[in-house]
Scaffold this active site. Sequence first.
Site, PDB file in Angstrom:
ATOM      1  N   ASP A   8      34.962  11.531 -28.360  1.00 21.79           N
ATOM      2  CA  ASP A   8      34.806  11.699 -29.810  1.00 21.79           C
ATOM      3  C   ASP A   8      35.614  12.937 -30.215  1.00 21.79           C
ATOM      4  O   ASP A   8      36.369  13.490 -29.390  1.00 21.79           O
ATOM      5  CB  ASP A   8      33.317  11.765 -30.214  1.00 21.79           C
ATOM      6  CG  ASP A   8      32.621  13.054 -29.801  1.00 21.79           C
ATOM      7  OD1 ASP A   8      33.256  13.896 -29.135  1.00 21.79           O
ATOM      8  OD2 ASP A   8      31.432  13.219 -30.147  1.00 21.79           O
ATOM      9  N   HIS A   9      35.438  13.393 -31.440  1.00 19.78           N
ATOM     10  CA  HIS A   9      36.184  14.567 -31.920  1.00 19.78           C
ATOM     11  C   HIS A   9      35.861  15.828 -31.120  1.00 19.78           C
ATOM     12  O   HIS A   9      36.676  16.730 -31.031  1.00 19.78           O
ATOM     13  CB  HIS A   9      35.884  14.801 -33.407  1.00 19.78           C
ATOM     14  CG  HIS A   9      34.412  14.924 -33.677  1.00 19.78           C
ATOM     15  ND1 HIS A   9      33.584  13.813 -33.689  1.00 19.78           N
ATOM     16  CD2 HIS A   9      33.612  15.995 -33.885  1.00 19.78           C
ATOM     17  CE1 HIS A   9      32.342  14.216 -33.918  1.00 19.78           C
ATOM     18  NE2 HIS A   9      32.337  15.533 -34.039  1.00 19.78           N
ATOM     19  N   CYS A  65      32.460  14.121 -24.860  1.00 17.36           N
ATOM     20  CA  CYS A  65      32.052  14.498 -26.220  1.00 17.36           C
ATOM     21  C   CYS A  65      31.723  15.988 -26.189  1.00 17.36           C
ATOM     22  O   CYS A  65      32.154  16.687 -25.269  1.00 17.36           O
ATOM     23  CB  CYS A  65      30.891  13.625 -26.728  1.00 17.36           C
ATOM     24  SG  CYS A  65      29.339  13.753 -25.837  1.00 17.36           S
ATOM     25  N   GLY A  66      31.011  16.483 -27.178  1.00 15.72           N
ATOM     26  CA  GLY A  66      30.730  17.918 -27.211  1.00 15.72           C
ATOM     27  C   GLY A  66      29.901  18.366 -26.017  1.00 15.72           C
ATOM     28  O   GLY A  66      30.235  19.333 -25.334  1.00 15.72           O
ATOM     29  N   THR A  67      28.822  17.643 -25.774  1.00 18.95           N
ATOM     30  CA  THR A  67      27.937  17.975 -24.652  1.00 18.95           C
ATOM     31  C   THR A  67      28.079  17.011 -23.478  1.00 18.95           C
ATOM     32  O   THR A  67      27.600  17.315 -22.379  1.00 18.95           O
ATOM     33  CB  THR A  67      26.464  17.891 -25.103  1.00 18.95           C
ATOM     34  OG1 THR A  67      26.226  16.551 -25.571  1.00 18.95           O
ATOM     35  CG2 THR A  67      26.164  18.888 -26.210  1.00 18.95           C
ATOM     36  N   GLY A  68      28.611  15.835 -23.721  1.00 14.12           N
ATOM     37  CA  GLY A  68      28.635  14.765 -22.722  1.00 14.12           C
ATOM     38  C   GLY A  68      27.346  13.964 -22.732  1.00 14.12           C
ATOM     39  O   GLY A  68      27.270  12.874 -22.154  1.00 14.12           O
ATOM     40  N   ILE A  69      26.335  14.495 -23.401  1.00 17.43           N
ATOM     41  CA  ILE A  69      25.003  13.859 -23.349  1.00 17.43           C
ATOM     42  C   ILE A  69      24.977  12.549 -24.140  1.00 17.43           C
ATOM     43  O   ILE A  69      24.533  11.514 -23.641  1.00 17.43           O
ATOM     44  CB  ILE A  69      23.912  14.828 -23.865  1.00 17.43           C
ATOM     45  CG1 ILE A  69      23.822  16.058 -22.967  1.00 17.43           C
ATOM     46  CG2 ILE A  69      22.558  14.124 -23.912  1.00 17.43           C
ATOM     47  CD1 ILE A  69      22.927  17.178 -23.516  1.00 17.43           C
ATOM     48  N   GLY A  70      25.464  12.586 -25.365  1.00 17.29           N
ATOM     49  CA  GLY A  70      25.457  11.368 -26.187  1.00 17.29           C
ATOM     50  C   GLY A  70      26.254  10.256 -25.538  1.00 17.29           C
ATOM     51  O   GLY A  70      25.803   9.092 -25.485  1.00 17.29           O
ATOM     52  N   MET A  71      27.411  10.594 -25.035  1.00 16.73           N
ATOM     53  CA  MET A  71      28.257   9.597 -24.369  1.00 16.73           C
ATOM     54  C   MET A  71      27.540   9.001 -23.162  1.00 16.73           C
ATOM     55  O   MET A  71      27.571   7.788 -22.941  1.00 16.73           O
ATOM     56  CB  MET A  71      29.578  10.233 -23.911  1.00 16.73           C
ATOM     57  CG  MET A  71      30.581  10.462 -25.021  1.00 16.73           C
ATOM     58  SD  MET A  71      31.226   8.911 -25.678  1.00 16.73           S
ATOM     59  CE  MET A  71      32.753   9.510 -26.444  1.00 16.73           C
ATOM     60  N   HIS A  98      26.365   9.217  -3.665  1.00 16.20           N
ATOM     61  CA  HIS A  98      24.981   8.732  -3.666  1.00 16.20           C
ATOM     62  C   HIS A  98      24.693   7.678  -4.730  1.00 16.20           C
ATOM     63  O   HIS A  98      23.893   6.771  -4.500  1.00 16.20           O
ATOM     64  CB  HIS A  98      24.009   9.906  -3.877  1.00 16.20           C
ATOM     65  CG  HIS A  98      23.992  10.870  -2.733  1.00 16.20           C
ATOM     66  ND1 HIS A  98      23.011  11.811  -2.575  1.00 16.20           N
ATOM     67  CD2 HIS A  98      24.840  11.042  -1.689  1.00 16.20           C
ATOM     68  CE1 HIS A  98      23.242  12.520  -1.480  1.00 16.20           C
ATOM     69  NE2 HIS A  98      24.361  12.086  -0.933  1.00 16.20           N
ATOM     70  N   ARG A 132      21.883   3.940   3.004  1.00 16.41           N
ATOM     71  CA  ARG A 132      20.572   4.065   2.340  1.00 16.41           C
ATOM     72  C   ARG A 132      20.710   4.141   0.817  1.00 16.41           C
ATOM     73  O   ARG A 132      19.787   3.795   0.076  1.00 16.41           O
ATOM     74  CB  ARG A 132      19.806   5.271   2.882  1.00 16.41           C
ATOM     75  CG  ARG A 132      20.395   6.624   2.512  1.00 16.41           C
ATOM     76  CD  ARG A 132      19.690   7.766   3.245  1.00 16.41           C
ATOM     77  NE  ARG A 132      20.074   9.087   2.762  1.00 16.41           N
ATOM     78  CZ  ARG A 132      21.214   9.710   3.069  1.00 16.41           C
ATOM     79  NH1 ARG A 132      22.111   9.111   3.848  1.00 16.41           N
ATOM     80  NH2 ARG A 132      21.469  10.912   2.599  1.00 16.41           N
ATOM     81  N   HIS A 133      21.877   4.577   0.354  1.00 18.63           N
ATOM     82  CA  HIS A 133      22.069   4.719  -1.096  1.00 18.63           C
ATOM     83  C   HIS A 133      22.267   3.365  -1.794  1.00 18.63           C
ATOM     84  O   HIS A 133      21.997   3.229  -2.978  1.00 18.63           O
ATOM     85  CB  HIS A 133      23.256   5.633  -1.382  1.00 18.63           C
ATOM     86  CG  HIS A 133      23.076   7.002  -0.814  1.00 18.63           C
ATOM     87  ND1 HIS A 133      22.074   7.850  -1.240  1.00 18.63           N
ATOM     88  CD2 HIS A 133      23.738   7.660   0.170  1.00 18.63           C
ATOM     89  CE1 HIS A 133      22.137   8.978  -0.542  1.00 18.63           C
ATOM     90  NE2 HIS A 133      23.136   8.875   0.315  1.00 18.63           N
TER      91      HIS A 133
HETATM   92  C1  RB5 Z   1      29.274  15.830 -32.207  1.00 14.78           C
HETATM   93  O1  RB5 Z   1      29.020  16.857 -33.086  1.00 14.78           O
HETATM   94  C2  RB5 Z   1      28.348  15.925 -31.010  1.00 14.78           C
HETATM   95  O2  RB5 Z   1      27.057  15.625 -31.379  1.00 14.78           O
HETATM   96  C3  RB5 Z   1      28.823  15.023 -29.899  1.00 14.78           C
HETATM   97  O3  RB5 Z   1      30.121  15.368 -29.536  1.00 14.78           O
HETATM   98  C4  RB5 Z   1      28.018  15.058 -28.605  1.00 14.78           C
HETATM   99  O4  RB5 Z   1      27.817  16.374 -28.184  1.00 14.78           O
HETATM  100  C5  RB5 Z   1      26.770  14.288 -28.610  1.00 14.78           C
HETATM  101  O5  RB5 Z   1      26.038  14.207 -27.637  1.00 14.78           O
END
Ligand code: RB5
Length: 145
Positions: A8-9, A65-71, A98, A132-133
């Site tokens: 993303d951006h 993405c910004g955190t990688g979490i959303g992706m 693993h 095992r994995h």
């Molecule tokens: C965008 O502002 C941000 O929310 C996105 O890049 C990402 O960090 C979401 O998990």
Amino acid sequence: MKVAIASDHGGMNIREEIKGLLKELNIEFEDFGCECETSVDYPDYAQPVAEKVSQGEFDRGILICGTGIGMSIAANKVKGIRCALVHDMFSAKATREHNDSNVLAMGERVIGPGLAREIAKIWLSTEFEGGRHENRVNKIHQLEK
Ligand code: RB5
């Protein structure tokens, strides 16, 4: 190996860094965006990458993405996807050995381009250990039913 990549951006700079790495390593890849003139919604970019990997059109996916979490959350909703959110080199190796992770997620607001490049390099070159994995990975996919 064929790699599908998107961001993303919030992940555009690391996406460019990783594309440079893929070129250096002679790894075939396709960039699924974003063009990101304005802010975009990360699930729209996780979806094509995860689906292409799930369908076997690409071997691996890389999402930033910004955190990688959303992706990572979005990619893991697609059947057959084992997306690992990684911000250190130990986990990059371990998740391939693993978990046989087939998608790598990273956050550009968490790590810099140099570390992202090293993580991707390790992740791309490490084989699944199996043994095992294998049974554990199969159990993950039982959860999809
Ligand atoms: C965008 O502002 C941000 O929310 C996105 O890049 C990402 O960090 C979401 O998990």
